[in-house]
Design a protein around this motif. Structure first.
Motif, mmCIF file in Angstrom:
data_model
loop_
_atom_site.group_PDB
_atom_site.id
_atom_site.type_symbol
_atom_site.label_atom_id
_atom_site.label_comp_id
_atom_site.label_asym_id
_atom_site.label_seq_id
_atom_site.Cartn_x
_atom_site.Cartn_y
_atom_site.Cartn_z
ATOM 1 N N ALA A 150 -35.457 55.967 40.907
ATOM 2 C CA ALA A 150 -35.236 55.458 42.271
ATOM 3 C C ALA A 150 -34.766 54.009 42.240
ATOM 4 O O ALA A 150 -33.859 53.627 42.994
ATOM 5 N N GLU A 151 -35.349 53.198 41.375
ATOM 6 C CA GLU A 151 -34.916 51.797 41.259
ATOM 7 C C GLU A 151 -33.466 51.723 40.786
ATOM 8 O O GLU A 151 -32.681 50.921 41.291
ATOM 9 N N ARG A 152 -33.116 52.551 39.840
ATOM 10 C CA ARG A 152 -31.747 52.576 39.321
ATOM 11 C C ARG A 152 -30.768 52.999 40.415
ATOM 12 O O ARG A 152 -29.714 52.395 40.581
ATOM 13 N N ILE A 153 -31.110 54.027 41.162
ATOM 14 C CA ILE A 153 -30.243 54.520 42.236
ATOM 15 C C ILE A 153 -30.002 53.428 43.270
ATOM 16 O O ILE A 153 -28.883 53.261 43.767
ATOM 17 N N ARG A 154 -31.016 52.652 43.564
ATOM 18 C CA ARG A 154 -30.884 51.607 44.582
ATOM 19 C C ARG A 154 -30.056 50.412 44.119
ATOM 20 O O ARG A 154 -29.718 49.553 44.908
ATOM 21 N N LEU A 155 -29.724 50.376 42.835
ATOM 22 C CA LEU A 155 -28.835 49.322 42.342
ATOM 23 C C LEU A 155 -27.373 49.593 42.695
ATOM 24 O O LEU A 155 -26.551 48.678 42.666
ATOM 25 N N PHE A 156 -27.058 50.850 43.026
ATOM 26 C CA PHE A 156 -25.687 51.197 43.399
ATOM 27 C C PHE A 156 -25.375 50.584 44.763
ATOM 28 O O PHE A 156 -26.138 50.745 45.707
ATOM 29 N N ASN A 157 -24.237 49.893 44.825
ATOM 30 C CA ASN A 157 -23.820 49.242 46.055
ATOM 31 C C ASN A 157 -22.309 49.431 46.175
ATOM 32 O O ASN A 157 -21.556 48.932 45.339
ATOM 33 N N THR A 158 -21.881 50.122 47.205
ATOM 34 C CA THR A 158 -20.470 50.459 47.367
ATOM 35 C C THR A 158 -19.596 49.212 47.436
ATOM 36 O O THR A 158 -18.571 49.123 46.750
ATOM 37 N N GLU A 159 -19.976 48.249 48.255
ATOM 38 C CA GLU A 159 -19.146 47.044 48.407
ATOM 39 C C GLU A 159 -19.083 46.235 47.111
ATOM 40 O O GLU A 159 -18.025 45.758 46.728
ATOM 41 N N ALA A 160 -20.210 46.081 46.438
ATOM 42 C CA ALA A 160 -20.214 45.352 45.167
ATOM 43 C C ALA A 160 -19.356 46.085 44.145
ATOM 44 O O ALA A 160 -18.639 45.459 43.356
ATOM 45 N N GLY A 161 -19.411 47.425 44.163
ATOM 46 C CA GLY A 161 -18.594 48.214 43.249
ATOM 47 C C GLY A 161 -17.111 48.040 43.514
ATOM 48 O O GLY A 161 -16.309 47.881 42.587
ATOM 49 N N LYS A 162 -16.726 48.061 44.782
ATOM 50 C CA LYS A 162 -15.314 47.869 45.141
ATOM 51 C C LYS A 162 -14.839 46.481 44.746
ATOM 52 O O LYS A 162 -13.730 46.310 44.236
ATOM 53 N N THR A 163 -15.675 45.483 44.970
ATOM 54 C CA THR A 163 -15.316 44.112 44.613
ATOM 55 C C THR A 163 -15.133 43.980 43.107
ATOM 56 O O THR A 163 -14.157 43.387 42.639
ATOM 57 N N ALA A 164 -16.051 44.542 42.347
ATOM 58 C CA ALA A 164 -15.943 44.488 40.882
ATOM 59 C C ALA A 164 -14.708 45.240 40.415
ATOM 60 O O ALA A 164 -13.983 44.765 39.524
ATOM 61 N N TYR A 165 -14.434 46.397 41.012
ATOM 62 C CA TYR A 165 -13.250 47.172 40.642
ATOM 63 C C TYR A 165 -11.980 46.356 40.896
ATOM 64 O O TYR A 165 -11.107 46.277 40.032
ATOM 65 N N ARG A 166 -11.879 45.753 42.073
ATOM 66 C CA ARG A 166 -10.689 44.953 42.396
ATOM 67 C C ARG A 166 -10.529 43.788 41.422
ATOM 68 O O ARG A 166 -9.429 43.473 40.987
ATOM 69 N N ARG A 167 -11.636 43.124 41.104
ATOM 70 C CA ARG A 167 -11.595 41.981 40.186
ATOM 71 C C ARG A 167 -11.096 42.428 38.805
ATOM 72 O O ARG A 167 -10.219 41.812 38.211
ATOM 73 N N ILE A 168 -11.647 43.526 38.296
ATOM 74 C CA ILE A 168 -11.243 44.037 36.980
ATOM 75 C C ILE A 168 -9.796 44.500 37.014
ATOM 76 O O ILE A 168 -9.008 44.193 36.116
ATOM 77 N N TYR A 169 -9.414 45.217 38.062
ATOM 78 C CA TYR A 169 -8.047 45.737 38.189
ATOM 79 C C TYR A 169 -7.049 44.591 38.262
ATOM 80 O O TYR A 169 -6.018 44.602 37.582
ATOM 81 N N ASP A 170 -7.364 43.567 39.072
ATOM 82 C CA ASP A 170 -6.476 42.403 39.170
ATOM 83 C C ASP A 170 -6.373 41.677 37.840
ATOM 84 O O ASP A 170 -5.300 41.206 37.460
ATOM 85 N N HIS A 171 -7.473 41.590 37.123
ATOM 86 C CA HIS A 171 -7.474 40.922 35.818
ATOM 87 C C HIS A 171 -6.599 41.682 34.837
ATOM 88 O O HIS A 171 -5.830 41.076 34.077
ATOM 89 N N ILE A 172 -6.683 43.008 34.849
ATOM 90 C CA ILE A 172 -5.858 43.842 33.961
ATOM 91 C C ILE A 172 -4.380 43.625 34.280
ATOM 92 O O ILE A 172 -3.548 43.533 33.361
ATOM 93 N N LEU A 173 -4.051 43.545 35.556
ATOM 94 C CA LEU A 173 -2.656 43.354 35.952
ATOM 95 C C LEU A 173 -2.193 41.908 35.792
ATOM 96 O O LEU A 173 -1.012 41.621 35.983
ATOM 97 N N GLY A 174 -3.131 41.029 35.472
ATOM 98 C CA GLY A 174 -2.793 39.622 35.265
ATOM 99 C C GLY A 174 -2.584 38.871 36.560
ATOM 100 O O GLY A 174 -1.969 37.808 36.576
ATOM 101 N N GLU A 175 -3.127 39.398 37.663
ATOM 102 C CA GLU A 175 -2.961 38.759 38.950
ATOM 103 C C GLU A 175 -4.026 37.727 39.253
ATOM 104 O O GLU A 175 -3.976 37.041 40.250
ATOM 105 N N SER A 176 -5.045 37.655 38.412
ATOM 106 C CA SER A 176 -6.059 36.631 38.567
ATOM 107 C C SER A 176 -6.592 36.279 37.182
ATOM 108 O O SER A 176 -6.397 36.988 36.223
ATOM 109 N N THR A 177 -7.266 35.188 37.116
ATOM 110 C CA THR A 177 -7.813 34.757 35.830
ATOM 111 C C THR A 177 -9.282 34.965 35.774
ATOM 112 O O THR A 177 -9.964 35.189 36.678
#
Length: 177
Positions: A150-177
């Motif tokens: 239950a504690e592990r499940i509650r660590l999932f956060n949709t907005e935090a996940g989307k933000t992390a995904y965008r950050r990683i994706y932008d970094h891969i594309l070289g659009e941010s540092t």
């Protein structure tokens, strides 16, 4: 096997799945148990994990051993399927057909849906391992495993996940540092 008639009533009910705040933390659960358990029970309790040891080792609890066997089989099935998908070698080992089917179903889902599906499967396994006596040592261990899940499940956060995904994706594309 001991019966914990004073400990168990102190453990509040909670839903494994969901977003509601948990009424108890793992630390408080451990502290409650330490008031009643002896050294042998505390050793098992302190070793409880959602990630089983790679090699099967007897813990002293039939319920915990069954949890580790089921989770180990699920992880092995997922590893075998992922390796096959990547055309990599993975040591084949026996996995029960129902667990292999669960892994196949999860592999055909998007990552978040798959994780939710696997968590439902894990919660169902823990529920099936609950002993008849709610006051047994194994019941307390299963409660601890449910709490960890239950504690592990509650660590999932949709907005935090989307933000992390965008950050990683932008970094891969070289659009941010």
């Amino acid at each position: 096997m001991a019966e914990w008639y004073y400990l168990v009533p102190q453990l509040p009910y909670f839903q494994v799945q969901g977003t509601a705040a948990l009424p108890i933390t793992s630390d408080y659960f451990r502290e409650l148990c330490s008031r009643s358990f002896g050294a042998r029970e505390m050793k098992v309790l302190d070793a409880l994990s959602l990630e089983p040891p790679r090699a099967a080792v007897k813990t002293g609890s039939a319920a915990v051993d069954a949890w580790y066997d089921g989770e180990r089989s699920l992880r092995c099935a997922l590893a075998q399927l992922r390796a096959a998908k990547l055309k990599k070698d993975y040591p084949a080992s026996y996995v029960p057909s129902d667990i292999m089917q669960t892994a196949r179903t999860a592999m055909n889902m998007d990552p978040l849906s798959a994780e939710q599906y696997l968590n439902d499967t894990r919660a169902a396994l823990l529920e099936s391992l609950s002993p008849r006596s709610s006051f047994s040592t194994d019941a307390v261990y299963i409660y601890g495993l449910k709490l960890k899940l239950a504690e592990r499940i509650r660590l999932f956060n949709t907005e935090a996940g989307k933000t992390a995904y965008r950050r990683i994706y932008d970094h891969i594309l070289g659009e941010s540092t």
